[in-house]
Design an enzyme around this catalytic site. Structure first.
Site, PDB file in Angstrom:
ATOM      1  N   LYS A 276       0.857  -1.182   0.000  1.00  0.00           N
ATOM      2  CA  LYS A 276       0.000   0.000   0.000  1.00  0.00           C
ATOM      3  C   LYS A 276       0.905   1.248   0.000  1.00  0.00           C
ATOM      4  O   LYS A 276       1.872   1.309   0.736  1.00  0.00           O
ATOM      5  CB  LYS A 276      -0.904   0.001   1.240  1.00  0.00           C
ATOM      6  CG  LYS A 276      -2.120   0.878   1.131  1.00  0.00           C
ATOM      7  CD  LYS A 276      -3.174   0.508   2.169  1.00  0.00           C
ATOM      8  CE  LYS A 276      -4.455   1.297   1.963  1.00  0.00           C
ATOM      9  NZ  LYS A 276      -5.522   0.897   2.920  1.00  0.00           N
ATOM     10  N   GLU A 363     -19.514  -4.554  10.930  1.00  0.00           N
ATOM     11  CA  GLU A 363     -20.440  -3.683  11.682  1.00  0.00           C
ATOM     12  C   GLU A 363     -21.515  -4.502  12.393  1.00  0.00           C
ATOM     13  O   GLU A 363     -21.902  -4.195  13.519  1.00  0.00           O
ATOM     14  CB  GLU A 363     -21.089  -2.684  10.723  1.00  0.00           C
ATOM     15  CG  GLU A 363     -20.154  -1.580  10.239  1.00  0.00           C
ATOM     16  CD  GLU A 363     -19.213  -2.010   9.126  1.00  0.00           C
ATOM     17  OE1 GLU A 363     -19.364  -3.133   8.598  1.00  0.00           O
ATOM     18  OE2 GLU A 363     -18.299  -1.224   8.803  1.00  0.00           O
ATOM     19  N   ARG A 391     -25.322  -0.877   7.841  1.00  0.00           N
ATOM     20  CA  ARG A 391     -24.998  -2.310   7.716  1.00  0.00           C
ATOM     21  C   ARG A 391     -25.548  -3.105   8.899  1.00  0.00           C
ATOM     22  O   ARG A 391     -25.692  -4.320   8.838  1.00  0.00           O
ATOM     23  CB  ARG A 391     -23.469  -2.522   7.697  1.00  0.00           C
ATOM     24  CG  ARG A 391     -22.825  -2.496   6.371  1.00  0.00           C
ATOM     25  CD  ARG A 391     -23.035  -3.785   5.599  1.00  0.00           C
ATOM     26  NE  ARG A 391     -22.789  -3.612   4.194  1.00  0.00           N
ATOM     27  CZ  ARG A 391     -21.591  -3.771   3.629  1.00  0.00           C
ATOM     28  NH1 ARG A 391     -20.553  -4.077   4.371  1.00  0.00           N
ATOM     29  NH2 ARG A 391     -21.448  -3.594   2.328  1.00  0.00           N
TER      30      ARG A 391
HETATM   31  C1  LIG Z   1     -19.003  -1.445   5.341  1.00  0.00           C
HETATM   32  C2  LIG Z   1     -17.763  -0.604   5.382  1.00  0.00           C
HETATM   33  N1  LIG Z   1     -17.084  -0.501   6.536  1.00  0.00           N
HETATM   34  C3  LIG Z   1     -15.976   0.268   6.608  1.00  0.00           C
HETATM   35  C4  LIG Z   1     -15.528   0.958   5.511  1.00  0.00           C
HETATM   36  C5  LIG Z   1     -14.325   1.881   5.610  1.00  0.00           C
HETATM   37  N2  LIG Z   1     -13.218   1.372   4.800  1.00  0.00           N
HETATM   38  C6  LIG Z   1     -12.954   1.841   3.590  1.00  0.00           C
HETATM   39  S1  LIG Z   1     -11.654   1.116   2.879  1.00  0.00           S
HETATM   40  C7  LIG Z   1     -11.398   0.152   4.268  1.00  0.00           C
HETATM   41  C8  LIG Z   1     -10.254  -0.790   4.344  1.00  0.00           C
HETATM   42  C9  LIG Z   1     -10.324  -1.758   3.222  1.00  0.00           C
HETATM   43  O1  LIG Z   1      -9.174  -2.577   3.307  1.00  0.00           O
HETATM   44  P1  LIG Z   1      -8.800  -3.431   2.047  1.00  0.00           P
HETATM   45  O2  LIG Z   1     -10.001  -4.087   1.525  1.00  0.00           O
HETATM   46  O3  LIG Z   1      -7.670  -4.279   2.441  1.00  0.00           O
HETATM   47  O4  LIG Z   1      -8.364  -2.355   0.949  1.00  0.00           O
HETATM   48  P2  LIG Z   1      -7.014  -1.501   0.865  1.00  0.00           P
HETATM   49  O5  LIG Z   1      -7.378  -0.111   1.313  1.00  0.00           O
HETATM   50  O6  LIG Z   1      -6.000  -2.149   1.758  1.00  0.00           O
HETATM   51  O7  LIG Z   1      -6.624  -1.541  -0.571  1.00  0.00           O
HETATM   52  C10 LIG Z   1     -12.352   0.417   5.221  1.00  0.00           C
HETATM   53  C11 LIG Z   1     -12.409  -0.220   6.553  1.00  0.00           C
HETATM   54  C12 LIG Z   1     -16.267   0.831   4.321  1.00  0.00           C
HETATM   55  N3  LIG Z   1     -15.909   1.498   3.187  1.00  0.00           N
HETATM   56  N4  LIG Z   1     -17.360   0.043   4.280  1.00  0.00           N
END
Ligand SMILES: Cc1ncc(C[n+]2csc(CCOP(=O)(O)OP(=O)(O)O)c2C)c(N)n1
Ligand SMILES: CC(=O)[C@@H](O)[C@H](O)COP(=O)(O)O
Ligand SMILES: [Mg+2]
Length: 624
Positions: A276, A363, A391
């Site tokens: 990342k 959630e 959610r």
């Molecule tokens: C239901 C929900 N909960 C929390 C989030 C906040 N959120 C956005 S991106 C993320 C992390 C995602 O991690 P990953 O899938 O590994 O993607 P990366 O950013 O590492 O590429 C979170 C928790 C969200 N978008 N949707």
């Protein structure tokens, strides 16, 4: 190849891997420079430059369907599909959306913003393809964080069972927003390092060096042991062909894995290891999640350019209060579904690690785990963005409200959030929560009242209670020596009270109270006198105050930064109807539309929420 000249992914299909590496460098430079001005999810996007180029080279979008989970990492996809010249408007009002948007491009086959939906969407598309006898690839791209979300596991269960053809890309960068958490994350770590297997393999090879004739037997043994220690077994046992782990920054490895998956019958999952923030040191070194998504920054120093503000962030005001109470009472615990940094809970996590839970993108689990804690006498506080609370609606109803359990829900990002747009505006929670019979809903008018309402919530033991607070900083700074006091549930107070007022404005939240004060100052010039009531309890409403208000002024206006349907305006309307009153009520809020991205004042004025527009509406009300 000039980025501005790329108007279709077809243009990169002929590029050699060497040329793709040059293009990847140009894309990284473009992203770093652009997001320095616009802000955005720079970290996530820098990690998927090669991956996205390889996907568009080896699949044929939009015939082949690329579904980006969460969608915050789709900037390169947008560059390759002819939108690089719009990036100056990224996440700005009427500009390029920060997530895939179907009305922006035929290549954006799936919209998101919320996590863990891509596998279910992909399954739907793959089933449609099979029913209609069509032939194309379906390729969901899901991160190591998103795949831990419940929906993703529900989809994997179905995909594996039905053996539906699709190529799942697992983008594993060890990060959610903050470092990823949970048993699946640990499994991915084992996969990445194969620690167990590598150690075993080295031990066997060490022994074998004395007995070369046993090489064949040992190699067979190593393979069977590999099968047991390799956690790819998790996916294999679910019926997916596991491919990887591969280097997600190597075009050769990506090509080989993608071509293998294309030949695989049934579902396959390519485990792609990426970094990342790759190519930008500040983002690469980020181990807390600052560079996951942020506002404008200085490229050289990595300094994030903060907006001037007097007060603390609302999240810090709330979490500092929570930490104060939790430090004195072990029953008070904090739960966050994967948003420790956004919800300003890192200090709580450091100081009270045993009373802190980051449950990952979960959630529903967060809310029902809180119910379990409360059911045995604990006092859980779930910090959850308004939009992500959507959610966990049934968990709030079925597991918390119905049992009247003492759960505190900190509804963060309540109201318009701005740049994240439609999928993140915190404007539905009141309509959702106000329908629950036993849940109290509060929202403070300033930092002081936030402390009062936190004390009220901590001491409240009659069931669930929710405190809403917006994104950004309070306009008031908290005085260190302020001693908070409990507020009686369901009581409002007058902010402005005139003897001969013509209209009563009922509203809540710091920004809307300030707006109402501006309206009253504007209307003074027209000799119209306004009372302003702080409805710090959205539910239950202050029935005594409602009696006073409805007797004192015929005209009532409710202003709120949420959808009107089911908001406070609806609750006040119900009161007027149920009591057969003749008051005239105007409800100012969001009609049945989704509010796109942009800066909040602009979005508000589009809705009719500006002091000038409200003053005009009240003048009209008076003249009707
Ligand atoms: C239901 C929900 N909960 C929390 C989030 C906040 N959120 C956005 S991106 C993320 C992390 C995602 O991690 P990953 O899938 O590994 O993607 P990366 O950013 O590492 O590429 C979170 C928790 C969200 N978008 N949707
Ligand atoms: C994509 C996503 O859901 C998160 O990154 C979200 O954008 C964070 O929002 P805040 O910036 O308000 O914490
Ligand atoms: Mg990740």
């Amino acid at each position: 190849m000039e980025l501005q000249k790329i108007n279709s992914p077809k243009m990169i299909k002929q590029l050699t891997n060497k040329e793709l590496e040059i293009l990847a460098k140009d894309i990284r430079k473009f992203l770093i420079e652009t997001c320095a001005v616009t802000g955005g999810h720079i970290g996530a996007n820098l990690g998927v430059v090669e991956l996205t180029l390889a996907l568009h080279k080896h699949f044929d979008s939009p015939t082949d369907k690329l579904l980006f989970d969460v969608g915050h990492q789709a900037y390169i996809h947008k560059i390759l599909t002819g939108r690089s010249d719009a990036f100056h408007s990224l996440r700005q009002y009427k500009g390029l959306c920060g997530f895939p948007k179907r009305n922006e491009s035929e290549h954006d086959v799936w919209e998101a913003g919320h996590s863990s939906t891509s596998l279910s969407g992909a399954m739907g598309m793959a089933k449609a393809r099979d029913i209609m006898g069509e032939n194309y690839h379906v390729v969901p791209i899901i991160g190591d964080g998103a795949i831990t979300g419940g929906m993703a596991l529900e989809a994997l269960n179905h995909i594996g069972h039905d053996q539906t053809n699709m190529t799942i890309i697992l983008n594993d960068n060890e990060m959610s927003i903050a470092p990823n958490v949970g048993a699946m994350h640990n499994m991915f770590t084992r996969l990445r390092t194969n620690a167990h297997y590598n150690r075993f393999k080295n031990d066997v090879d060490g022994v074998l060096s004395q007995f070369p004739m046993m090489r064949k037997t040992a190699d067979r043994m190593k393979d069977s042991v590999k099968y047991f220690v390799m956690d790819g077994i998790f996916f294999e046992e679910l019926g997916l062909q596991y491919i990887g782990p591969i280097d997600g920054h190597s075009f050769e490895e990506l090509e080989e894995a993608i071509e293998l998956s294309k030949k695989t019958k049934g579902p396959s999952i390519i485990h792609v290891i990426t970094k990342k923030g790759k190519g930008f040191k500040h983002a690469e070194d980020d181990m807390i999640g600052t560079w996951h998504g942020l506002g404008p920054y200085k490229i050289e120093t990595g300094e994030v350019i903060k907006s001037e503000s007097v007060g603390k962030s609302w999240g810090s005001i709330i979490s500092d209060e929570l930490l104060k109470y939790a430090s004195e009472d072990r029953r008070i615990v904090a739960i966050t579904p994967a948003m420790p940094v956004g919800s300003k809970l890192t200090k709580f996590q450091q100081e009270l690690p045993d009373q802190f839970f980051d449950v990952g993108i979960a959630e529903q689990h967060a809310i029902t785990m809180a119910a379990g804690l409360a059911a045995v006498g604990m006092k859980p506080f779930v910090a959850i963005y308004s939009t992500f609370l959507q959610r966990a609606y049934d968990q709030l109803l079925h597991d918390v409200d119905r049992m009247k359990l003492n759960v505190i829900v900190g509804i963060d990002r309540a109201g318009l959030v701005g740049a994240d747009g439609e999928t993140h505006q915190g404007v539905f929670d009141i309509s959702i929560v106000a329908g629950l019979p036993n849940t109290v809903i509060m929202m403070p008018k300033d930092a002081f009242e936030a402390q009062d309402l936190m004390k009220t919530a901590i001491e409240y033991n009659e069931g669930p209670i929710a405190i809403r607070y917006p994104r950004g900083n309070s306009l008031t700074s908290v005085a260190q020596d302020y001693v908070p006091s409990r507020v009686e549930i369901g009581t409002w107070d007058y902010i402005v009270e005139d003897v001969n007022s013509d209209v009563t404005i009922i509203t809540y939240s710091e920004s809307m109270i300030h707006m109402a004060i501006e309206v009253s100052q504007l209307l003074k010039q027209d000799n119209i006198s306004i009372d302003i009531v702080n409805a710090r309890f959205i539910k239950p409403i202050d029935k005594t105050m409602m009696q006073t208000i409805t007797r004192k002024t015929k005209n009532i206006v409710v202003i709120e930064e949420v959808i009107k349907h089911g908001g406070l305006g609806s609750i006040v309307a119900n009161y007027i109807v149920d009591h057969r009153l003749s008051n005239v009520l105007d409800r100012i809020g969001i009609d049945d539309v989704y509010i796109e991205h942009g800066d909040v004042p602009k979005l508000l004025s589009d809705i009719g929420i500006s002091s000038e527009q409200i003053a005009a509406q009240i003048k009209k009300m008076m003249n009707d």
